[in-house]
Design an enzyme around this catalytic site. Structure first.
Site, PDB file in Angstrom:
ATOM      1  N   LYS A 182       0.843  -1.200   0.000  1.00  0.00           N
ATOM      2  CA  LYS A 182       0.000   0.000   0.000  1.00  0.00           C
ATOM      3  C   LYS A 182       0.877   1.248   0.000  1.00  0.00           C
ATOM      4  O   LYS A 182       1.635   1.481   0.937  1.00  0.00           O
ATOM      5  CB  LYS A 182      -0.896   0.026   1.245  1.00  0.00           C
ATOM      6  CG  LYS A 182      -1.929   1.147   1.172  1.00  0.00           C
ATOM      7  CD  LYS A 182      -2.527   1.513   2.513  1.00  0.00           C
ATOM      8  CE  LYS A 182      -1.906   2.728   3.131  1.00  0.00           C
ATOM      9  NZ  LYS A 182      -2.038   3.964   2.375  1.00  0.00           N
ATOM     10  N   GLU A 257      10.559   1.490   9.904  1.00  0.00           N
ATOM     11  CA  GLU A 257      11.457   2.615   9.614  1.00  0.00           C
ATOM     12  C   GLU A 257      10.675   3.877   9.917  1.00  0.00           C
ATOM     13  O   GLU A 257       9.744   4.219   9.189  1.00  0.00           O
ATOM     14  CB  GLU A 257      11.878   2.588   8.136  1.00  0.00           C
ATOM     15  CG  GLU A 257      12.660   1.364   7.737  1.00  0.00           C
ATOM     16  CD  GLU A 257      14.001   1.266   8.437  1.00  0.00           C
ATOM     17  OE1 GLU A 257      14.529   2.299   8.882  1.00  0.00           O
ATOM     18  OE2 GLU A 257      14.508   0.144   8.573  1.00  0.00           O
ATOM     19  N   CYS A 291      13.383  11.703   6.000  1.00  0.00           N
ATOM     20  CA  CYS A 291      13.570  11.305   7.397  1.00  0.00           C
ATOM     21  C   CYS A 291      15.015  11.533   7.851  1.00  0.00           C
ATOM     22  O   CYS A 291      15.284  11.649   9.039  1.00  0.00           O
ATOM     23  CB  CYS A 291      13.202   9.842   7.563  1.00  0.00           C
ATOM     24  SG  CYS A 291      14.107   8.774   6.419  1.00  0.00           S
ATOM     25  N   GLU A 393       9.402  15.953  15.537  1.00  0.00           N
ATOM     26  CA  GLU A 393       9.705  15.896  14.105  1.00  0.00           C
ATOM     27  C   GLU A 393       8.729  16.793  13.348  1.00  0.00           C
ATOM     28  O   GLU A 393       7.515  16.598  13.427  1.00  0.00           O
ATOM     29  CB  GLU A 393       9.591  14.456  13.589  1.00  0.00           C
ATOM     30  CG  GLU A 393      10.054  14.340  12.147  1.00  0.00           C
ATOM     31  CD  GLU A 393       9.788  12.978  11.513  1.00  0.00           C
ATOM     32  OE1 GLU A 393       8.743  12.380  11.814  1.00  0.00           O
ATOM     33  OE2 GLU A 393      10.627  12.543  10.703  1.00  0.00           O
TER      34      GLU A 393
END
Ligand code: NAP
Length: 490
Positions: A182, A257, A291, A393
């Site tokens: 997906k 991850e 990231c 973040e």
């Protein structure tokens, strides 16, 4: 300046199930928006459990035959898919830019180039993959079988849509698994075009199934379905926690991850001009939606003012414009909601006592991009390490600068984070670089470089940045189940 041409008219994206492209069972679609214009330009399937059940049935039917397919044949089919990506690179890069908002030069040089490289890498790697044998002197011999897990789920984010999608799918297929994958509902287009290429390459029906839709519906259904034995997920740390909890009772194999808030450590003895350029790139590449971006920049006190001035000059060279124009360095953010999140953090940083050194505003372009989601690359000083701007973040074009007195303080600041994905160190003192690289809490450390990638190396993070590693042998080990067999000598 002339507007760049529109690449797509309204297009219906389809699921790829059992080797065929098909609409979702429910007939429902989600609007897919071009970030640079704010306009709906295609429709993405809003798939649900009915689509998943169909995909699982066909994937299970295809499993044995794919597992038994000779490794060289699997590798040949994957290589064929990689070649087709190369042959369609311009079309795929344009699609990625329209779907995601990233500059066209970046899509082509990084996203599409790497998508083909990922697949080619694992097509080769599987032909060299071996398992271990351990001899117990004169008593026994152990050998380890590494068979495919079976049916696995791969879920990827929007920041590198095709690149991260292939980074998971390629090792899973190479190792002999069947896959239900997906992509993000925000950036489904290149995964759809990829499914067309898989058909063209002759990938057997049911081996790879791509189901589009929302994370909270079809994504959650994939992670919790008992027929799916392992999940390889890339996305935010919060979603990672949700997946861990949702799969705990089934004891699913997980590779996660997750997010990052990466430190960049600049020492007075760095190669000054090169470091300024690379630190600016590491902070703002892909609109800082990587990231691995270095969003906490720590600079040794003795060069702090000089370095920060040079960094501001470098950041101000970035040309924010229509991502389809080849001269654009800095494109749109992926969605209006994400742009608002970034603007929220810029306001928060000021409330927390930060001073904007450059940027700080939404960008309003003219012409076709007048309703696009653009924010200036923003550099902020004067914040403590503990404030939310430095601890959470943002995943958008906001980086902070702080000074440090010595190596010890640099290390303390770098490790003062819930995340542990990547770090870059800039210094000509090789002993210091080794010392720091060993002590910094991160899965990936770059010294005098950033985002230099060798696909054989382990990739991933510690702490809230993830669980397990991708890349090279690590990925092939994840997608296989080791079984040790101990045979006593007669
Ligand atoms: P996200 O919201 O966590 O979504 C990632 C993927 O998971 C998307 O396909 C999403 O679908 C799906 N999803 C959402 N909720 C889910 C659920 N409950 N169960 C299963 N799937 C679910 O992350 P994002 O905003 O797309 O990506 C940004 C994040 O990814 C950042 O934190 C970034 O640091 C991280 N990232 C990490 C790495 C790495 O290698 N460590 C690389 C790239 C990005 P929808 O999009 O359709 O909701």
């Amino acid at each position: 300046m002339a507007d760049a041409p529109l690449v797509y008219n309204m297009k219906q994206i389809l699921n790829y199930i059992n080797g065929a492209l098909q609409p979702p069972e429910s007939g429902r679609f989600l609007d897919n928006v071009e970030p640079a214009t704010g306009q709906i330009y295609s429709l993405c399937p809003d798939s649900d459990h009915l689509d998943l059940e169909a995909a699982i049935k066909y994937a299970q039917a295809a499993q044995q035959s794919w597992t038994n397919t000779a490794t060289e044949k699997r590798a040949r089919i994957l290589s064929q898919i990689a070649d087709l990506i190369d042959q369609n690179a311009d079309r795929l890069a344009a699609a990625e830019t329209v779907d995601n908002g990233k500059p066209i030069t970046f899509s082509k040089a990084v996203d599409i180039y790497r998508a083909a490289a990922n697949i080619r890498f694992f097509a080769h790697a599987i032909t060299q993959f071996s398992s271990e044998s351990h001899s117990m002197e004169n008593t026994a011999i152990n050998y380890t079988l590494r068979d495919p897990i079976g049916l696995v789920g791969c879920i990827s984010p929007w920041n590198f849509p095709l690149y991260l999608f292939t980074w998971k799918i390629a090792p899973a297929l190479a190792a002999g698994n069947t896959v239900i994958a997906k992509p993000s509902e925000l950036t489904p287009m290149t995964a759809y075009l990829f499914s067309e290429l898989c058909i063209q390459a002759g990938l057997p029906a049911g081996v790879l199934n791509i189901i589009h839709g929302r994370g909270t519906t079809i994504g959650a259904a994939i992670t919790t379905h008992p027929a799916i034995k392992a999940i390889s997920f890339t996305g935010g740390s919060q979603t990672g926690t949700v997946i861990k909890k949702a799969t705990a009772e089934q004891h699913k194999k997980l590779s996660l991850e997750l997010g990052g808030k990466n430190p960049t450590l600049v020492f007075a003895d760095c190669d000054f001009n090169h470091t300024v350029q690379e630190v600016a790139r590491s902070a703002f590449a892909n609109q800082e939606q990587i990231c691995l971006c270095g969003s906490r920049i720590y600079i040794e006190q003795s060069i702090y003012d000089h370095f920060v001035n040079a960094l501001v000059d470098e950041v101000e060279k970035l040309n924010v414009n229509d991502p389809l124009l080849p001269e654009t360095h800095f494109g749109a953010l992926v969605s209006e909601a994400h742009m608002n999140k970034v603007l929220f953090y810029i306001k928060l940083a000021q409330e927390e006592g930060g001073q904007i050194l450059t940027g700080g505003h939404q960008v309003h372009l003219n012409g076709r991009c007048r309703n696009g989601f653009f924010v200036e690359p923003t550099l902020i000083s004067g914040l403590t390490n503990q404030c939310r701007t430095n601890q959470e973040e943002i995943f958008g074009p906001v980086a902070t600068v702080q000074s440090f007195k010595n190596e010890e303080e640099a290390l303390t600041l770098a490790n003062d984070s819930m995340f542990g994905l990547a770090c870059s160190i800039w210094s000509q003192d090789v002993n210091r670089c080794h010392r720091l690289a060993k002590q910094v809490e991160a899965g990936i450390v770059w010294v005098n470089c950033w985002l230099l990638r060798d696909l054989r190396t382990p990739f991933g993070g510690t702490k809230a940045s993830g669980l397990g590693r991708e890349g090279g042998q690590e990925a092939l080990r994840f997608f296989t189940e080791p079984k040790n067999i101990c045979i006593r000598y007669g």
